[in-house]
Enzyme design. Structure first.
Site, PDB file in Angstrom:
ATOM      1  N   TYR A   1      39.814 -53.629  67.732  1.00  0.00           N
ATOM      2  CA  TYR A   1      40.773 -54.445  68.317  1.00  0.00           C
ATOM      3  C   TYR A   1      40.273 -55.998  67.755  1.00  0.00           C
ATOM      4  O   TYR A   1      39.286 -56.298  67.381  1.00  0.00           O
ATOM      5  CB  TYR A   1      40.620 -54.930  69.859  1.00  0.00           C
ATOM      6  CG  TYR A   1      39.564 -55.208  70.444  1.00  0.00           C
ATOM      7  CD1 TYR A   1      39.269 -56.628  70.783  1.00  0.00           C
ATOM      8  CD2 TYR A   1      38.491 -54.437  70.532  1.00  0.00           C
ATOM      9  CE1 TYR A   1      38.253 -57.006  71.304  1.00  0.00           C
ATOM     10  CE2 TYR A   1      37.239 -54.874  71.331  1.00  0.00           C
ATOM     11  CZ  TYR A   1      37.057 -56.180  71.580  1.00  0.00           C
ATOM     12  OH  TYR A   1      35.988 -56.643  72.031  1.00  0.00           O
ATOM     13  N   CYS A   2      41.174 -56.937  67.857  1.00  0.00           N
ATOM     14  CA  CYS A   2      41.043 -58.293  67.385  1.00  0.00           C
ATOM     15  C   CYS A   2      41.604 -59.527  68.266  1.00  0.00           C
ATOM     16  O   CYS A   2      42.060 -58.857  69.315  1.00  0.00           O
ATOM     17  CB  CYS A   2      41.486 -58.617  65.873  1.00  0.00           C
ATOM     18  SG  CYS A   2      43.182 -58.233  65.634  1.00  0.00           S
ATOM     19  N   GLN A   3      42.008 -60.399  68.015  1.00  0.00           N
ATOM     20  CA  GLN A   3      42.547 -61.421  68.835  1.00  0.00           C
ATOM     21  C   GLN A   3      44.183 -60.947  69.256  1.00  0.00           C
ATOM     22  O   GLN A   3      44.507 -61.067  70.336  1.00  0.00           O
ATOM     23  CB  GLN A   3      42.404 -62.765  68.415  1.00  0.00           C
ATOM     24  CG  GLN A   3      42.779 -63.878  69.378  1.00  0.00           C
ATOM     25  CD  GLN A   3      41.640 -63.792  70.644  1.00  0.00           C
ATOM     26  OE1 GLN A   3      40.499 -63.573  70.488  1.00  0.00           O
ATOM     27  NE2 GLN A   3      42.055 -64.307  71.658  1.00  0.00           N
TER      28      GLN A   3
ATOM     29  N   PHE B   1      42.958 -58.548  72.248  1.00  0.00           N
ATOM     30  CA  PHE B   1      42.220 -58.997  73.020  1.00  0.00           C
ATOM     31  C   PHE B   1      42.786 -59.943  74.129  1.00  0.00           C
ATOM     32  O   PHE B   1      42.763 -59.982  75.137  1.00  0.00           O
ATOM     33  CB  PHE B   1      40.981 -59.587  72.570  1.00  0.00           C
ATOM     34  CG  PHE B   1      40.020 -59.916  73.479  1.00  0.00           C
ATOM     35  CD1 PHE B   1      39.255 -59.290  74.475  1.00  0.00           C
ATOM     36  CD2 PHE B   1      39.600 -61.511  73.706  1.00  0.00           C
ATOM     37  CE1 PHE B   1      38.442 -59.453  75.378  1.00  0.00           C
ATOM     38  CE2 PHE B   1      38.813 -61.906  74.836  1.00  0.00           C
ATOM     39  CZ  PHE B   1      38.004 -60.788  75.906  1.00  0.00           C
TER      40      PHE B   1
END
Length: 99
Positions: free
Chosen positions: A59-61, A88
């Site tokens: 996952y990332c932003q 996120f």
């Protein structure tokens, strides 16, 4: 590569390798409990830290960087790759912050 809803992601990430591909300052600002920080900018050098025989949850932003990370890992022979839809930003589960 699968894009998982938060519910699907929650269902499997505890039995997998949970990788946060955001930069360290973003990670320290808050991350999913149990995640390891391997920023996309360092993934080329550090991908061997991730086991290829186990599922990988990324996952990332939002979803751009985790998608790129998954494509890179796929080229390196990784199979079971999962990305968190919405990243996120949309996560409502437990998080950990550095004090």
């Amino acid at each position: 590569m699968k894009h998982l809803t938060e519910e699907e992601f929650r269902g499997g990430y505890r039995k997998a390798q949970l990788i946060d591909v955001r930069e360290p300052n973003e990670f320290e600002g808050g991350h999913i409990l149990g995640a390891r920080n391997i920023p996309l900018s360092q993934l080329r050098q550090r991908y061997k830290e991730i086991r290829s025989d186990q599922p990988v949850y990324l996952y990332c932003q939002n979803t751009v960087r985790s998608g790129r990370a998954a494509q890179m890992l796929k080229r390196k022979g990784y199979g079971d790759l999962n990305c968190l839809k919405g990243g996120f930003k949309g996560w409502t589960g437990k998080i950990k912050k550095k004090n």
